[in-house]
Design an enzyme around this catalytic site. Structure first.
Site, PDB file in Angstrom:
ATOM      1  N   LYS A  22       9.521  -5.793 -15.522  1.00 44.28           N
ATOM      2  CA  LYS A  22       8.385  -4.881 -15.268  1.00 44.28           C
ATOM      3  C   LYS A  22       8.816  -3.814 -14.262  1.00 44.28           C
ATOM      4  O   LYS A  22       8.572  -2.626 -14.467  1.00 44.28           O
ATOM      5  CB  LYS A  22       7.204  -5.662 -14.706  1.00 44.28           C
ATOM      6  CG  LYS A  22       6.125  -4.810 -14.055  1.00 44.28           C
ATOM      7  CD  LYS A  22       4.959  -5.625 -13.532  1.00 44.28           C
ATOM      8  CE  LYS A  22       5.135  -6.111 -12.134  1.00 44.28           C
ATOM      9  NZ  LYS A  22       4.885  -5.162 -11.050  1.00 44.28           N
ATOM     10  N   ARG A  38      -0.862   0.938  -8.445  1.00 41.96           N
ATOM     11  CA  ARG A  38      -0.374   1.863  -7.420  1.00 41.96           C
ATOM     12  C   ARG A  38       1.035   2.368  -7.732  1.00 41.96           C
ATOM     13  O   ARG A  38       1.468   3.382  -7.226  1.00 41.96           O
ATOM     14  CB  ARG A  38      -0.457   1.249  -6.045  1.00 41.96           C
ATOM     15  CG  ARG A  38       0.181  -0.106  -5.892  1.00 41.96           C
ATOM     16  CD  ARG A  38       0.008  -0.609  -4.486  1.00 41.96           C
ATOM     17  NE  ARG A  38       0.236   0.437  -3.523  1.00 41.96           N
ATOM     18  CZ  ARG A  38       1.427   0.967  -3.248  1.00 41.96           C
ATOM     19  NH1 ARG A  38       2.470   0.575  -3.923  1.00 41.96           N
ATOM     20  NH2 ARG A  38       1.545   1.926  -2.360  1.00 41.96           N
ATOM     21  N   CYS A  97      -3.423  -2.584  -1.136  1.00 48.62           N
ATOM     22  CA  CYS A  97      -3.722  -3.614  -2.145  1.00 48.62           C
ATOM     23  C   CYS A  97      -3.832  -4.945  -1.406  1.00 48.62           C
ATOM     24  O   CYS A  97      -3.737  -5.004  -0.185  1.00 48.62           O
ATOM     25  CB  CYS A  97      -2.645  -3.662  -3.225  1.00 48.62           C
ATOM     26  SG  CYS A  97      -1.101  -4.366  -2.635  1.00 48.62           S
ATOM     27  N   ARG A 132       0.532  -0.715   2.162  1.00 49.66           N
ATOM     28  CA  ARG A 132       1.344  -0.015   1.152  1.00 49.66           C
ATOM     29  C   ARG A 132       1.419   1.500   1.376  1.00 49.66           C
ATOM     30  O   ARG A 132       1.086   2.291   0.501  1.00 49.66           O
ATOM     31  CB  ARG A 132       0.854  -0.323  -0.257  1.00 49.66           C
ATOM     32  CG  ARG A 132       0.626  -1.768  -0.601  1.00 49.66           C
ATOM     33  CD  ARG A 132       1.853  -2.642  -0.582  1.00 49.66           C
ATOM     34  NE  ARG A 132       2.857  -2.330  -1.552  1.00 49.66           N
ATOM     35  CZ  ARG A 132       2.861  -2.774  -2.810  1.00 49.66           C
ATOM     36  NH1 ARG A 132       1.866  -3.516  -3.229  1.00 49.66           N
ATOM     37  NH2 ARG A 132       3.820  -2.449  -3.641  1.00 49.66           N
ATOM     38  N   ASP A 136       8.813 -11.041  -3.856  1.00 50.33           N
ATOM     39  CA  ASP A 136       8.029 -11.307  -5.067  1.00 50.33           C
ATOM     40  C   ASP A 136       8.168 -12.740  -5.554  1.00 50.33           C
ATOM     41  O   ASP A 136       7.463 -13.132  -6.492  1.00 50.33           O
ATOM     42  CB  ASP A 136       8.442 -10.353  -6.200  1.00 50.33           C
ATOM     43  CG  ASP A 136       8.025  -8.935  -5.904  1.00 50.33           C
ATOM     44  OD1 ASP A 136       8.443  -8.026  -6.638  1.00 50.33           O
ATOM     45  OD2 ASP A 136       7.302  -8.722  -4.917  1.00 50.33           O
ATOM     46  N   ILE A 148       8.419  -8.570   4.483  1.00 48.54           N
ATOM     47  CA  ILE A 148       8.226  -7.293   3.799  1.00 48.54           C
ATOM     48  C   ILE A 148       6.774  -6.817   3.840  1.00 48.54           C
ATOM     49  O   ILE A 148       6.500  -5.676   4.205  1.00 48.54           O
ATOM     50  CB  ILE A 148       8.707  -7.392   2.321  1.00 48.54           C
ATOM     51  CG1 ILE A 148      10.125  -7.956   2.243  1.00 48.54           C
ATOM     52  CG2 ILE A 148       8.584  -6.030   1.641  1.00 48.54           C
ATOM     53  CD1 ILE A 148      11.216  -7.084   2.855  1.00 48.54           C
ATOM     54  N   ARG A 181      -1.062  -8.715 -15.371  1.00 55.95           N
ATOM     55  CA  ARG A 181      -0.465  -7.413 -15.020  1.00 55.95           C
ATOM     56  C   ARG A 181       1.055  -7.498 -15.027  1.00 55.95           C
ATOM     57  O   ARG A 181       1.732  -6.511 -15.258  1.00 55.95           O
ATOM     58  CB  ARG A 181      -0.910  -6.986 -13.619  1.00 55.95           C
ATOM     59  CG  ARG A 181      -2.345  -6.585 -13.497  1.00 55.95           C
ATOM     60  CD  ARG A 181      -2.614  -5.976 -12.147  1.00 55.95           C
ATOM     61  NE  ARG A 181      -1.562  -4.994 -11.805  1.00 55.95           N
ATOM     62  CZ  ARG A 181      -1.504  -4.396 -10.614  1.00 55.95           C
ATOM     63  NH1 ARG A 181      -2.393  -4.659  -9.691  1.00 55.95           N
ATOM     64  NH2 ARG A 181      -0.559  -3.522 -10.348  1.00 55.95           N
TER      65      ARG A 181
END
Ligand code: EPZ
Length: 422
Positions: free
Chosen positions: A22, A92, A116, A121, A304, A326, A396
């Site tokens: 993605k 975004r 978010c 962000r 992630d 992060i 998503r």
């Protein structure tokens, strides 16, 4: 809104194939705005955020077609340079069209992406880089107004490592006059894949994958055919699901070299891992040890996969420490894991995860993309039924995750229920 139902515990076995990345496909699809002619993109995952950016490209006037397993995108008829809030608020990463629109057409009006669930962000580094390339940037009524008769190459040093910021500036600089030197650039595989695609279109980028990139501006970009790299976060999510539930699975069509740090950490816990060029064989059937870890920019442990790792660490012996370096609010999954019996305490950016906990199925709520993946892993491990609501977050960023897990023996199914609460 859909729900995912999981009956646990589960033992996963068999083979599973990973989809295209993605986070590589999004900037590459944004970059198609800069090429003349038709771009042929292969291995694009079919998931929510990709559908969103394809809608955005169509809104701008590009033509988007499917040809067998490829996507054909042609930007020759792009006439619109305005990216409305309605599109940006759902994703975004739409900010990734700012650099390409500015470079190709000399102007862009893009809604500010806003924050978010995982953090504020900001995009100050994106705007700093574009201004250094000579763009005039104004912010008014929630929109970024950018224009530049011609961008001019220069030296840009990022104060912080930013993945999409690096990608936005790389794309803008490919059509700037002269040479751009990018310092403290992001080194993620998704940055390297974008550079490969841009160079196939005729760009002149060197140093991608290191912290210093040189981009020699060219007059125009042509057409290219490109296959998106495998999704390292999906691969890592599947590996962690097997490690957590116990199992024996071959994860195929992936790039193990993009998960070096993650696989090392899992082997340190006692998970049996073997790999070849395109697959990872995971076997997890013994008592696992706790570890301490912290998220870092690539090649460090990816933020992630932090939430998914946390779900796994509830099953190891001892107390593990996770530091999230992060994003400032990326522990939304902790409260939901707690509803399933996990014992996790948070102190600022640090989470202490009690191991050896038997999780129980419960109704839980997804709060963001990777938190929802964490809840899926916990549901696979837990005893009893887990009902995950708001799975649009999961949709998503993952292509058919529940089908892939079902094919590995998981008792997981989707309830498309209009009356679902939550
Ligand atoms: C990309 O987001 C990914 N998204 C994120 O994946 C990923 O978590 C993140 O990189 C970090 O690896 C896409 O590629 C679409 P950053 P990005 O700019 O580029 C600060 C997922 O789950 N920062 O590298 O937006 C920022 O606040 C998503 O697939 C500034 O201060 O992340 C953060 O603390 C979630 N100013 C840090 O840098 C800026 O101008 C890293 O953010 C930009 C960023």
């Amino acid at each position: 809104m859909d729900q995912l139902m999981i009956e646990g515990p589960n033992f996963l076995s068999g083979r599973v194939q990973v989809s295209g990345s993605k986070n590589a496909a999004l900037p590459i699809l944004a970059a198609t705005l800069m090429g003349q002619g038709t771009q042929k993109i292969l291995n694009v995952p079919n998931l929510g955020d990709i559908r969103t950016i394809l809608n955005l490209l169509t809104h701008l006037g590009a033509s988007v077609k499917k040809e067998d397993s490829a996507l054909l995108v042609c930007a020759d008829s792009v006439s619109e340079h305005d990216v409305p809030y309605e599109l940006v608020k759902t994703m975004r990463a739409s900010i990734l069209v700012l650099g390409p629109l500015l470079a190709r057409f000399g102007k862009a009006k893009v809604s500010l992406p806003g924050g978010c669930a995982i953090g504020e962000r900001p995009i100050n580094l994106h705007l700093m880089g574009l201004q250094k390339l000579g763009a005039q940037i104004e912010i008014s009524e929630g929109y970024i107004y950018a224009q530049a008769s011609k961008l001019t190459g220069t030296k840009i040093c990022f104060d912080d490592i930013t993945v999409n910021g690096t990608q936005n500036i790389m794309m803008a600089a490919t059509l700037a006059k002269g040479v751009t030197l990018l310092e403290n650039a992001a080194k993620e595989p998704e940055v390297v894949d974008l550079a490969h695609f841009l160079n196939k279109m005729g760009a002149n980028i060197s140093g991608a994958g290191t912290d210093t990139m040189i981009i020699e501006g060219v007059e125009t970009l042509g057409q290219a055919t490109h296959e998106i790299i495998p999704d390292r976060i999906e691969a890592g999510t599947l590996v962690l699901a097997v490690a957590a539930t116990g199992g024996n699975v071959r994860v195929e069509h992936c790039a193990p070299q993009h998960l070096g740090f993650v696989l090392d950490k899992l082997m340190a816990c006692g998970v049996h891992i073997e790999q070849d060029e395109r697959s990872i064989w995971v076997k997890s059937n013994k008592v696992l040890e706790k570890i301490n870890m912290e998220t870092k920019p690539y090649p460090g442990f990816p933020t992630d996969l932090q939430a998914q790792m946390m779900a796994f660490l509830t099953q190891t012996q001892g107390t593990s420490r996770i530091v999230e370096n992060i994003f400032e609010k990326r522990f939304n999954h902790v409260a939901e894991l707690g509803r399933m019996g996990a014992q996790i305490t948070i102190d600022g950016r640090c989470a202490m995860v009690e191991g050896g906990k038997k999780l129980s199925g419960a109704p839980v709520m997804a709060t963001d993309l990777r938190a929802s993946a964490s809840l899926v892993i916990a549901g696979l491990v837990a005893h009893g039924r887990t009902e995950i609501s708001r799975v649009y977050h999961l949709d998503r960023g993952y292509e058919q995750l529940e089908e892939k897990l079902k094919n590995l023996g998981a008792r997981i199914y989707r309830v498309s229920n209009r009356e679902c609460k939550g």
